[in-house]
Design a protein around this motif. Structure first.
Motif, mmCIF file in Angstrom:
data_model
loop_
_atom_site.group_PDB
_atom_site.id
_atom_site.type_symbol
_atom_site.label_atom_id
_atom_site.label_comp_id
_atom_site.label_asym_id
_atom_site.label_seq_id
_atom_site.Cartn_x
_atom_site.Cartn_y
_atom_site.Cartn_z
ATOM 1 N N VAL A 1 14.070 -9.355 23.348
ATOM 2 C CA VAL A 1 15.411 -9.074 23.879
ATOM 3 C C VAL A 1 15.310 -8.237 25.152
ATOM 4 C CG1 VAL A 1 17.576 -7.843 23.408
ATOM 5 C CG2 VAL A 1 16.561 -9.313 21.650
ATOM 6 N N SER A 2 14.448 -7.227 25.152
ATOM 7 C CA SER A 2 14.336 -6.367 26.338
ATOM 8 C C SER A 2 13.752 -7.129 27.526
ATOM 9 C CB SER A 2 13.508 -5.118 26.030
ATOM 10 O OG SER A 2 12.154 -5.455 25.801
ATOM 11 N N ARG A 3 12.820 -8.027 27.284
ATOM 12 C CA ARG A 3 12.272 -8.833 28.382
ATOM 13 C C ARG A 3 13.324 -9.788 28.922
ATOM 14 N NH1 ARG A 3 6.496 -8.780 28.975
ATOM 15 N NH2 ARG A 3 5.594 -7.532 27.314
ATOM 16 N N ALA A 4 14.112 -10.369 28.024
ATOM 17 C CA ALA A 4 15.174 -11.276 28.470
ATOM 18 C C ALA A 4 16.227 -10.532 29.288
ATOM 19 C CB ALA A 4 15.821 -11.958 27.262
ATOM 20 N N ALA A 5 16.419 -9.271 28.975
ATOM 21 C CA ALA A 5 17.391 -8.455 29.715
ATOM 22 C C ALA A 5 16.803 -7.890 31.004
ATOM 23 C CB ALA A 5 17.873 -7.311 28.828
ATOM 24 N N GLY A 6 15.528 -8.176 31.266
ATOM 25 C CA GLY A 6 14.899 -7.701 32.495
ATOM 26 C C GLY A 6 14.390 -6.279 32.428
ATOM 27 N N PRO B 1 11.678 -4.782 30.154
ATOM 28 C CA PRO B 1 10.716 -4.868 29.046
ATOM 29 C C PRO B 1 10.304 -3.499 28.511
ATOM 30 C CG PRO B 1 9.664 -5.409 31.137
ATOM 31 C CD PRO B 1 11.138 -5.248 31.415
ATOM 32 N N LEU B 2 10.200 -3.437 27.210
ATOM 33 C CA LEU B 2 9.696 -2.233 26.530
ATOM 34 C C LEU B 2 8.200 -2.440 26.311
ATOM 35 C CD1 LEU B 2 12.513 -1.845 23.848
ATOM 36 C CD2 LEU B 2 12.265 -0.543 25.975
ATOM 37 N N ILE B 3 7.408 -1.950 27.226
ATOM 38 C CA ILE B 3 5.974 -2.214 27.215
ATOM 39 C C ILE B 3 5.311 -1.672 25.950
ATOM 40 C CG2 ILE B 3 3.815 -1.805 28.457
ATOM 41 C CD1 ILE B 3 5.575 -1.526 31.000
ATOM 42 N N TRP B 4 5.750 -0.540 25.477
ATOM 43 C CA TRP B 4 5.122 0.118 24.335
ATOM 44 C C TRP B 4 5.273 -0.659 23.035
ATOM 45 C CZ3 TRP B 4 8.485 1.281 20.460
ATOM 46 C CH2 TRP B 4 9.835 1.359 20.799
ATOM 47 N N THR B 5 6.252 -1.582 22.958
ATOM 48 C CA THR B 5 6.454 -2.317 21.698
ATOM 49 C C THR B 5 5.264 -3.195 21.348
ATOM 50 O OG1 THR B 5 7.662 -4.064 22.838
ATOM 51 C CG2 THR B 5 8.969 -2.306 21.846
ATOM 52 N N ASP B 6 4.629 -3.786 22.357
ATOM 53 C CA ASP B 6 3.451 -4.619 22.092
ATOM 54 C C ASP B 6 2.330 -3.796 21.465
ATOM 55 O OD1 ASP B 6 4.444 -7.032 23.015
ATOM 56 O OD2 ASP B 6 3.689 -6.746 25.053
ATOM 57 N N GLU B 7 2.053 -2.648 22.059
ATOM 58 C CA GLU B 7 0.960 -1.820 21.554
ATOM 59 C C GLU B 7 1.253 -1.315 20.147
ATOM 60 O OE1 GLU B 7 -1.990 1.748 22.984
ATOM 61 O OE2 GLU B 7 0.062 1.774 23.731
ATOM 62 N N LEU B 8 2.465 -0.866 19.912
ATOM 63 C CA LEU B 8 2.813 -0.378 18.574
ATOM 64 C C LEU B 8 2.745 -1.506 17.553
ATOM 65 C CD1 LEU B 8 3.651 1.917 16.756
ATOM 66 C CD2 LEU B 8 6.036 1.506 17.411
ATOM 67 N N ALA B 9 3.212 -2.694 17.920
ATOM 68 C CA ALA B 9 3.148 -3.832 17.001
ATOM 69 C C ALA B 9 1.703 -4.170 16.647
ATOM 70 C CB ALA B 9 3.851 -5.043 17.608
ATOM 71 N N VAL B 10 0.805 -4.119 17.619
ATOM 72 C CA VAL B 10 -0.608 -4.413 17.357
ATOM 73 C C VAL B 10 -1.196 -3.367 16.404
ATOM 74 C CG1 VAL B 10 -2.900 -4.478 18.420
ATOM 75 C CG2 VAL B 10 -1.009 -5.727 19.459
ATOM 76 N N HIS B 11 -0.926 -2.099 16.661
ATOM 77 C CA HIS B 11 -1.445 -1.046 15.771
ATOM 78 C C HIS B 11 -0.895 -1.217 14.349
ATOM 79 C CE1 HIS B 11 -3.754 1.352 18.551
ATOM 80 N NE2 HIS B 11 -2.742 1.412 19.400
ATOM 81 N N LEU B 12 0.377 -1.540 14.237
ATOM 82 C CA LEU B 12 0.962 -1.730 12.902
ATOM 83 C C LEU B 12 0.392 -2.958 12.202
ATOM 84 C CD1 LEU B 12 4.710 -0.742 13.478
ATOM 85 C CD2 LEU B 12 2.822 0.656 12.593
ATOM 86 N N MET B 13 0.063 -4.004 12.976
ATOM 87 C CA MET B 13 -0.562 -5.194 12.375
ATOM 88 C C MET B 13 -1.937 -4.862 11.806
ATOM 89 S SD MET B 13 0.283 -8.329 14.915
ATOM 90 C CE MET B 13 1.843 -8.343 15.778
ATOM 91 N N VAL B 14 -2.685 -4.037 12.511
ATOM 92 C CA VAL B 14 -4.008 -3.640 12.022
ATOM 93 C C VAL B 14 -3.864 -2.820 10.738
ATOM 94 C CG1 VAL B 14 -6.071 -2.271 12.541
ATOM 95 C CG2 VAL B 14 -5.089 -3.776 14.289
ATOM 96 N N ILE B 15 -2.926 -1.891 10.735
ATOM 97 C CA ILE B 15 -2.677 -1.098 9.525
ATOM 98 C C ILE B 15 -2.264 -2.016 8.376
ATOM 99 C CG2 ILE B 15 -1.151 0.640 8.486
ATOM 100 C CD1 ILE B 15 -1.132 2.020 11.262
ATOM 101 N N LEU B 16 -1.396 -2.987 8.673
ATOM 102 C CA LEU B 16 -0.958 -3.941 7.659
ATOM 103 C C LEU B 16 -2.137 -4.731 7.094
ATOM 104 C CD1 LEU B 16 1.324 -5.384 6.119
ATOM 105 C CD2 LEU B 16 1.570 -6.891 8.099
ATOM 106 N N ALA B 17 -3.096 -5.086 7.938
ATOM 107 C CA ALA B 17 -4.281 -5.817 7.469
ATOM 108 C C ALA B 17 -5.078 -4.970 6.477
ATOM 109 C CB ALA B 17 -5.155 -6.222 8.650
ATOM 110 N N PHE B 18 -5.236 -3.688 6.761
ATOM 111 C CA PHE B 18 -5.975 -2.818 5.843
ATOM 112 C C PHE B 18 -5.207 -2.598 4.546
ATOM 113 C CE2 PHE B 18 -8.431 -1.779 9.630
ATOM 114 C CZ PHE B 18 -9.709 -1.808 9.103
ATOM 115 N N VAL B 19 -3.906 -2.398 4.633
ATOM 116 C CA VAL B 19 -3.086 -2.250 3.417
ATOM 117 C C VAL B 19 -3.164 -3.533 2.594
ATOM 118 C CG1 VAL B 19 -0.725 -1.985 2.566
ATOM 119 C CG2 VAL B 19 -1.549 -0.514 4.405
ATOM 120 N N GLY B 20 -3.090 -4.670 3.270
ATOM 121 C CA GLY B 20 -3.183 -5.961 2.580
ATOM 122 C C GLY B 20 -4.536 -6.170 1.922
ATOM 123 N N ALA B 21 -5.608 -5.719 2.572
ATOM 124 C CA ALA B 21 -6.942 -5.847 1.980
ATOM 125 C C ALA B 21 -7.038 -5.024 0.696
ATOM 126 C CB ALA B 21 -8.002 -5.404 2.982
#
Length: 182
Positions: free
Chosen positions: A40-45, A47-67
């Motif tokens: 949504v932020s990119r479409a509005a011109g 972009p929230l750059i930090w969202t990508d990095e936070l999403a990646v970190h949370l995905m890694v945490i999710l992988a460990f919790v899932g394991a």
């Protein structure tokens, strides 16, 4: 170990499993919200750059919790060819062997994490910056690229999920041993 100790360990494993399942759901929802906010932020011109990095970190945490959750539920991928050909006692021995292999892996991981996080070194140095200066171990001082946080806050997922996986593994080993006694 008495039956009440076994029961307490298995209750602890189930309680941790419920907490991990809840945390996993929260992490998935947070990741989806971050990705949606990014779109949504990119479409509005704007972009929230930090969202990508936070999403990646949370995905890694999710992988460990899932394991860890997979260990608790014995839900990891397995080949059933050998167990299907064994009698119940043979299957119980094979399950014990598999759980001992998981335990060995988790103990090696715990040793690596102990060395990497170097708590005695941190206490001796007095701060993460001093530890980095003394040993070139930047685990406590390395910042994220866009969030402005120390990566240690995300890396703490490793020792936490190693500990929870050890609880699940020990509970599974107790179940295996009970199965062999029958």
């Amino acid at each position: 170990m008495s039956a009440s100790d076994e029961h307490a360990l298995q209750r602890a494993s189930r309680a941790v499993m419920r907490a991990e399942a809840a945390a996993g759901g929260i992490l998935v929802a947070a990741i989806l919200a971050l990705l949606l906010a990014n779109v949504v932020s990119r479409a509005a011109g704007r972009p929230l750059i930090w969202t990508d990095e936070l999403a990646v970190h949370l995905m890694v945490i999710l992988a460990f919790v899932g394991a860890s959750l997979g260990i608790a539920m014995r839900g990891h991928m397995a080949i059933g060819l050998l167990p299907d050909r064994l009698d119940p006692r043979g299957r119980a021995r094979l399950a014990l062997l598999a759980d001992l292999a998981v335990l060995a892996f988790l103990l090696v991981l715990a040793a690596i994490l102990w060395r990497w996080f170097d708590l005695p070194g941190l206490l001796r140095a007095g701060s993460g910056a001093a530890l980095a200066q003394e040993s070139f171990n930047f685990v406590y001082s390395d910042p994220t690229n866009t969030l402005g946080l120390r990566k240690i806050w995300f890396w703490l997922a490793l020792p936490l999920t190693c500990a929870t996986a050890l609880i699940h593994c020990l509970a599974a080993l107790l179940t295996d041993l009970r199965g062999l006694r029958r």
